[in-house]
Design a protein around this motif. Sequence first.
Motif, PDB file in Angstrom:
ATOM      1  N   LYS A   1       0.843  -1.197   0.000  1.00  0.00           N
ATOM      2  CA  LYS A   1       0.000   0.000   0.000  1.00  0.00           C
ATOM      3  C   LYS A   1       0.879   1.250   0.000  1.00  0.00           C
ATOM      4  O   LYS A   1       1.852   1.327   0.738  1.00  0.00           O
ATOM      5  CB  LYS A   1      -0.900  -0.006   1.240  1.00  0.00           C
ATOM      6  N   ASP A   2       0.541   2.199  -0.870  1.00  0.00           N
ATOM      7  CA  ASP A   2       1.295   3.439  -1.053  1.00  0.00           C
ATOM      8  C   ASP A   2       2.698   3.193  -1.626  1.00  0.00           C
ATOM      9  O   ASP A   2       3.552   4.090  -1.607  1.00  0.00           O
ATOM     10  CB  ASP A   2       1.420   4.222   0.265  1.00  0.00           C
ATOM     11  N   GLY A   3       2.960   1.980  -2.095  1.00  0.00           N
ATOM     12  CA  GLY A   3       4.208   1.698  -2.800  1.00  0.00           C
ATOM     13  C   GLY A   3       5.390   1.310  -1.942  1.00  0.00           C
ATOM     14  O   GLY A   3       6.331   0.672  -2.421  1.00  0.00           O
ATOM     15  N   LYS A   4       5.364   1.685  -0.649  1.00  0.00           N
ATOM     16  CA  LYS A   4       6.506   1.345   0.209  1.00  0.00           C
ATOM     17  C   LYS A   4       6.145   1.532   1.670  1.00  0.00           C
ATOM     18  O   LYS A   4       5.184   2.233   2.022  1.00  0.00           O
ATOM     19  CB  LYS A   4       7.710   2.230  -0.139  1.00  0.00           C
TER      20      LYS A   4
ATOM     21  N   ALA B   1      -3.622  -8.707  -1.085  1.00  0.00           N
ATOM     22  CA  ALA B   1      -3.615  -7.671  -2.119  1.00  0.00           C
ATOM     23  C   ALA B   1      -2.541  -6.671  -1.741  1.00  0.00           C
ATOM     24  O   ALA B   1      -1.381  -7.020  -1.609  1.00  0.00           O
ATOM     25  CB  ALA B   1      -4.998  -7.026  -2.212  1.00  0.00           C
ATOM     26  N   GLU B   2      -2.902  -5.430  -1.538  1.00  0.00           N
ATOM     27  CA  GLU B   2      -1.930  -4.423  -1.132  1.00  0.00           C
ATOM     28  C   GLU B   2      -1.616  -4.605   0.345  1.00  0.00           C
ATOM     29  O   GLU B   2      -2.501  -4.558   1.198  1.00  0.00           O
ATOM     30  CB  GLU B   2      -2.459  -3.024  -1.409  1.00  0.00           C
ATOM     31  N   GLY B   3      -0.342  -4.804   0.673  1.00  0.00           N
ATOM     32  CA  GLY B   3       0.030  -5.107   2.044  1.00  0.00           C
ATOM     33  C   GLY B   3       0.490  -3.903   2.829  1.00  0.00           C
ATOM     34  O   GLY B   3       0.733  -2.829   2.289  1.00  0.00           O
ATOM     35  N   ASP B   4       0.618  -4.118   4.155  1.00  0.00           N
ATOM     36  CA  ASP B   4       1.244  -3.141   5.040  1.00  0.00           C
ATOM     37  C   ASP B   4       2.178  -3.919   5.962  1.00  0.00           C
ATOM     38  O   ASP B   4       2.424  -5.100   5.751  1.00  0.00           O
ATOM     39  CB  ASP B   4       0.189  -2.334   5.816  1.00  0.00           C
ATOM     40  N   ARG B   5       2.701  -3.276   6.992  1.00  0.00           N
ATOM     41  CA  ARG B   5       3.713  -3.947   7.820  1.00  0.00           C
ATOM     42  C   ARG B   5       3.155  -5.160   8.568  1.00  0.00           C
ATOM     43  O   ARG B   5       3.921  -6.003   9.034  1.00  0.00           O
ATOM     44  CB  ARG B   5       4.352  -2.948   8.784  1.00  0.00           C
TER      45      ARG B   5
END
Length: 472
Positions: free
Chosen positions: A81-84, A100-104
């Motif tokens: 998510k947000d690319g980085k 899908a779009e991950g986070d930490r």
Amino acid sequence: MRRHRRAKIVATVGPASNSPAMLKALFLAGVDTFRLNFSHGTHEDHAKVHAAIRALEQETGRPIGILQDLQGPKIRVGTIKDGKIEVEAGETIRFVLAGAEGDRSAIPLPHPEIFAAVAPGHDLLIDDGRVRVRVTGLGSDFIEARVIVGGVISNRKGVNLPGTMLNLSPLTVKDRADLAFGLELGVDWVALSFVQKPSDMIEARGLIGERAGLVAKIEKPQALAHIEDIILLSDAVMVARGDLGVEIPHEDVPGRQKELVRACRLAVKPVIVATQMLDSMVAAPTPTRAEASDVATAIYDGADAVMLSAESAAGRYPVEAVEMMDRIIRSTEQHKLYHSIVAVSQPDVEHTPPHAVAAAAADLAVAIQCPAIVAYTSSGTTAARIARKRPAVPILAITPSEKVSRRLCLLWGAHSVLADNVHTYEEMVEQAAARARVEEFAKPMDLIVVVAGIPFAQAGTTNNLRVVQVGA
């Protein structure tokens, strides 16, 4: 077109060097074998380069090697998510198999073989080791890890697992399609990426057969644990210091390089030292002193070839990089300490007639100060056995095989020429003397050492040695 050096130059083709004019300029500057990197470019791109190299071969009348480098299984994180995300040392993060779009708390890692093989205490290195995390817990579809070295994790960054043996074929679906295409084109060598174990080599050999030489790229610590068997199953070896330097400590790489070069020389297999040799020449017209020293070190180690990657593929100074590498090699080989340094790492002669004859030929040529050793070789083995000795005399390798003449473009000291098969001993002697004159290795009345296997055209039968005087 004779090279006045023994070690060979391999150059990677890319956007900066894929035109026929630039390929010719690189060849004239000193390239012996061109590397086609199948991690980039389309089949159409590579086919055009292959055709241009073969046309250049016809134009110059000299064999040119072509090495196909397969991409291999690339392990990457998924989309974030947000690319980085930025992670800090000490914090806990989680990788998940699907998402899908991950986070930490859920960084996608779409590689089930990792979840099957990783264990607590194993490290994951992200983005060439810029971020390091250590596994603390796991399940069938998640991995919890503590951040050891913090930094930025962004989309699709590569992941290395230095302490984990993955149950992963070195040949992906893409690699198999690329390999079939390369073999159809007629490449001379195929380099296998991310080799871990001997069975990887056996799998590749089953697909390649004898249609091309098989190069084992050593870039995984797991390969080092099985190195003798891997070398035995290969036709040549590449010391790929980029990924290897990510997965083992930097300070261990120079020693490992020396071990690998020595092991390949002992096994009579060509060895290429690769990665970042003149890296600053991607953007600058001259290298650093440390880079010049790095190339020289590989030559002092006794490497058969040194390789340019981004310098010739995408750099601003591809021709200058080749010229610089050529100059460093020639200067190193002409240094007064070169032969004594290379001789120190010389392996013992194997107790077999072929090896003994080849070693005796090298010693004899030096003792009587011959200008050249002429090796008749149907498979390249006779020339390789002589090169193993690293004599202070060039090797004129005469072969009836176009395929073998191109592969010899990777072998230390060998100047390969195509010639018809000889059928009698007298014919062999006459042709050796004539070729030595034509290729400007010898003058009338010079003595040359001629090595062959009798009966002729039988691979591996190095058993004959003769001193011949070149006619007037």
